[in-house]
Design a protein around this motif. Structure first.
Motif, mmCIF file in Angstrom:
data_model
loop_
_atom_site.group_PDB
_atom_site.id
_atom_site.type_symbol
_atom_site.label_atom_id
_atom_site.label_comp_id
_atom_site.label_asym_id
_atom_site.label_seq_id
_atom_site.Cartn_x
_atom_site.Cartn_y
_atom_site.Cartn_z
ATOM 1 N N LEU A 13 55.122 -69.216 -21.589
ATOM 2 C CA LEU A 13 54.840 -70.158 -20.334
ATOM 3 C C LEU A 13 53.631 -69.977 -19.702
ATOM 4 O O LEU A 13 53.083 -70.996 -19.140
ATOM 5 C CB LEU A 13 56.015 -69.858 -19.468
ATOM 6 N N CYS A 21 52.326 -68.697 -15.069
ATOM 7 C CA CYS A 21 53.683 -68.744 -15.368
ATOM 8 C C CYS A 21 54.198 -69.968 -14.269
ATOM 9 O O CYS A 21 55.106 -69.537 -13.506
ATOM 10 C CB CYS A 21 54.505 -67.596 -15.493
ATOM 11 N N SER A 35 59.929 -74.520 -18.934
ATOM 12 C CA SER A 35 60.182 -74.581 -20.471
ATOM 13 C C SER A 35 58.889 -75.378 -21.052
ATOM 14 O O SER A 35 57.916 -75.793 -20.094
ATOM 15 C CB SER A 35 61.461 -75.582 -20.614
ATOM 16 N N ILE A 36 58.814 -75.393 -22.117
ATOM 17 C CA ILE A 36 57.809 -75.967 -23.117
ATOM 18 C C ILE A 36 57.919 -77.278 -23.091
ATOM 19 O O ILE A 36 59.127 -77.727 -23.796
ATOM 20 C CB ILE A 36 57.752 -75.283 -24.353
ATOM 21 N N TYR A 58 59.834 -70.231 -29.131
ATOM 22 C CA TYR A 58 58.774 -69.436 -28.305
ATOM 23 C C TYR A 58 58.243 -68.350 -29.311
ATOM 24 O O TYR A 58 57.036 -68.133 -29.226
ATOM 25 C CB TYR A 58 59.524 -68.793 -27.323
ATOM 26 N N THR A 72 53.554 -76.000 -20.043
ATOM 27 C CA THR A 72 54.456 -75.582 -19.349
ATOM 28 C C THR A 72 55.316 -76.603 -18.305
ATOM 29 O O THR A 72 54.199 -77.122 -17.309
ATOM 30 C CB THR A 72 54.248 -74.470 -18.683
#
Length: 85
Positions: A13, A21, A35-36, A58, A72
């Protein structure tokens, strides 16, 4: 969630959050809602072909040297993006 799993999620992330992050759109940083995102809106197709989701995804991103095309996002920005397409 294991410590290694959480650390790897934070690492991925952070990479796709441009070194932070946090959501690249609004800056939200609670990992529980990050989340991605597939930038080109092809997440459904990608998951269908690869059968990857969650931690497996991930792991794949990290093993493949963080390919381009991801970012992200927090869940709010994900939902807004989906509503705007």
């Amino acid at each position: 969630v294991t410590r290694r799993t959480k650390e790897e999620k934070i690492e991925v992330l952070t990479h796709y959050g441009n070194g932070v992050c946090a959501c690249v759109k609004c800056g939200f940083s609670d990992i529980r809602a990050l989340s991605i995102d597939h930038i080109n809106n092809n997440g459904y197709e990608h998951r269908k072909v690869t059968k990857m989701a969650g931690q497996v995804f991930y792991d794949w991103l990290k093993r493949n040297n963080y390919p381009e095309g991801y970012q992200t996002l927090c869940m709010n920005c994900q939902f807004i993006k989906k509503a705007d397409k």
